[in-house]
Design a protein around this motif. Structure first.
Motif, short mmCIF file in Angstrom:
data_model
loop_
_atom_site.label_atom_id
_atom_site.label_comp_id
_atom_site.label_asym_id
_atom_site.label_seq_id
_atom_site.Cartn_x
_atom_site.Cartn_y
_atom_site.Cartn_z
N TRP A 48 0.85 -1.19 0.00
CA TRP A 48 0.00 0.00 0.00
C TRP A 48 0.88 1.23 0.00
O TRP A 48 1.93 1.25 0.63
CB TRP A 48 -0.82 0.09 1.27
N THR A 49 0.44 2.26 -0.69
CA THR A 49 1.06 3.57 -0.55
C THR A 49 0.18 4.35 0.42
O THR A 49 -1.04 4.39 0.27
CB THR A 49 1.16 4.29 -1.90
N ILE A 50 0.83 4.94 1.42
CA ILE A 50 0.13 5.70 2.46
C ILE A 50 0.56 7.15 2.37
O ILE A 50 1.75 7.45 2.20
CB ILE A 50 0.49 5.15 3.86
N GLU A 56 -4.00 8.09 4.96
CA GLU A 56 -4.89 7.21 4.20
C GLU A 56 -4.11 6.45 3.15
O GLU A 56 -3.01 6.84 2.76
CB GLU A 56 -6.00 8.01 3.51
N THR A 57 -4.72 5.37 2.68
CA THR A 57 -4.16 4.65 1.55
C THR A 57 -4.41 5.49 0.30
O THR A 57 -5.43 6.17 0.20
CB THR A 57 -4.81 3.26 1.38
N VAL A 58 -3.49 5.45 -0.63
CA VAL A 58 -3.66 6.13 -1.91
C VAL A 58 -4.43 5.17 -2.80
O VAL A 58 -3.91 4.12 -3.19
CB VAL A 58 -2.30 6.51 -2.53
N ALA A 59 -5.68 5.50 -3.06
CA ALA A 59 -6.56 4.63 -3.85
C ALA A 59 -7.60 5.50 -4.54
O ALA A 59 -7.67 6.70 -4.32
CB ALA A 59 -7.24 3.61 -2.94
N SER A 60 -8.40 4.86 -5.35
CA SER A 60 -9.49 5.57 -6.01
C SER A 60 -10.38 6.22 -4.96
O SER A 60 -10.55 5.70 -3.86
CB SER A 60 -10.34 4.60 -6.83
N THR A 61 -10.96 7.35 -5.31
CA THR A 61 -11.85 8.05 -4.41
C THR A 61 -12.91 7.10 -3.89
O THR A 61 -13.52 6.35 -4.63
CB THR A 61 -12.50 9.25 -5.13
N GLY A 62 -13.10 7.13 -2.58
CA GLY A 62 -14.11 6.28 -1.96
C GLY A 62 -13.62 4.89 -1.63
O GLY A 62 -14.31 4.14 -0.94
N LEU A 63 -12.44 4.52 -2.12
CA LEU A 63 -11.92 3.18 -1.85
C LEU A 63 -10.75 3.18 -0.88
O LEU A 63 -10.18 2.14 -0.59
CB LEU A 63 -11.49 2.50 -3.15
N SER A 64 -10.37 4.34 -0.38
CA SER A 64 -9.22 4.39 0.52
C SER A 64 -9.65 4.11 1.96
O SER A 64 -10.80 4.29 2.34
CB SER A 64 -8.52 5.74 0.43
N THR A 65 -8.69 3.63 2.73
CA THR A 65 -8.87 3.46 4.16
C THR A 65 -8.20 4.67 4.81
O THR A 65 -7.12 5.08 4.40
CB THR A 65 -8.21 2.15 4.64
N CYS A 66 -8.85 5.22 5.82
CA CYS A 66 -8.34 6.42 6.48
C CYS A 66 -8.21 6.18 7.98
O CYS A 66 -9.10 5.58 8.59
CB CYS A 66 -9.30 7.59 6.22
N TRP A 67 -7.10 6.61 8.53
CA TRP A 67 -6.84 6.51 9.96
C TRP A 67 -6.68 7.90 10.53
O TRP A 67 -6.11 8.78 9.90
CB TRP A 67 -5.56 5.75 10.25
N GLU A 68 -7.17 8.08 11.75
CA GLU A 68 -6.93 9.30 12.49
C GLU A 68 -6.47 8.89 13.88
O GLU A 68 -7.17 8.15 14.58
CB GLU A 68 -8.21 10.14 12.60
N VAL A 69 -5.27 9.31 14.24
CA VAL A 69 -4.69 8.96 15.53
C VAL A 69 -4.44 10.25 16.28
O VAL A 69 -3.73 11.13 15.78
CB VAL A 69 -3.38 8.16 15.36
N SER A 70 -5.07 10.38 17.44
CA SER A 70 -4.91 11.61 18.23
C SER A 70 -4.18 11.28 19.54
O SER A 70 -4.28 10.18 20.07
CB SER A 70 -6.26 12.26 18.50
N PHE A 71 -3.46 12.28 20.02
CA PHE A 71 -2.63 12.15 21.21
C PHE A 71 -2.96 13.33 22.12
O PHE A 71 -2.98 14.47 21.66
CB PHE A 71 -1.14 12.23 20.84
N ARG A 72 -3.22 13.03 23.39
CA ARG A 72 -3.45 14.12 24.34
C ARG A 72 -2.99 13.68 25.71
O ARG A 72 -2.88 12.47 25.98
CB ARG A 72 -4.91 14.55 24.35
#
Length: 169
Positions: free
Chosen positions: A69-71, A85-101
């Protein structure tokens, strides 16, 4: 491991949270160096930085088949947030959000990860049927991050490639 009520608001995402006995700066810095990710992510076998905010990940897919995967990092706020996110066709990517506090006590960090998979709930069900439920993976990955940063060793092996975190006896 705590689960957040935010998961109830977005039924298309899987989410988990953990408190780690390390500073926000240490925790963020370790996570942001994506070459550290194979040390605790259950299916990520290798990460190569290929450019600013871009990396190439090798994961072990179904039937042991390696998948690359390209991220791409979409947003980064030092010691606070990484969205990628993964570099993929629009709507087909997986997205992560990691927050730190900061955690509830001095020297602690609360890490929250949210993953959005392609096809929303249908995509999550498909992954679960392949033995890869996103909610379980997110929770297990954060548990391994906690173990690694607090104790220097990973013992939690759920939702990981078989044998990946086995220790030499």
């Amino acid at each position: 491991m705590q689960r957040s009520s935010r998961a109830l608001r977005d039924l298309n995402a899987a989410e988990a949270c953990v408190t780690i006995r390390r500073t926000v700066e240490d925790t963020f810095g370790f996570y942001r160096d994506f070459t550290n990710l194979p040390r605790f992510l259950g299916d990520v076998m290798n990460v190569e930085e290929t450019g600013p905010g871009v990396s190439r990940w090798t994961i072990q897919g179904p039937l042991g088949i390696p998948i690359k995967w390209t991220i791409r990092v979409l947003e980064e706020r030092a010691n606070e947030l990484i969205r990628y996110e993964t570099v993929a066709s629009t709507g087909l990517s997986t997205c992560w959000e990691v927050s730190f506090r900061p955690g509830p006590e001095a020297g602690q960090t609360e890490v929250r990860e949210v993953i959005k998979t392609p096809f929303g709930r249908l995509g999550r069900v498909g992954l679960a049927l392949m033995g890869r439920p996103p909610a379980g993976e997110v929770q297990s990955n954060l548990q391994r991050l906690k173990e690694l940063l607090e104790d220097g060793v990973v013992t939690h092996t759920e939702h990981a490639v078989a044998g990946k975190f086995a220790r030499d006896q």
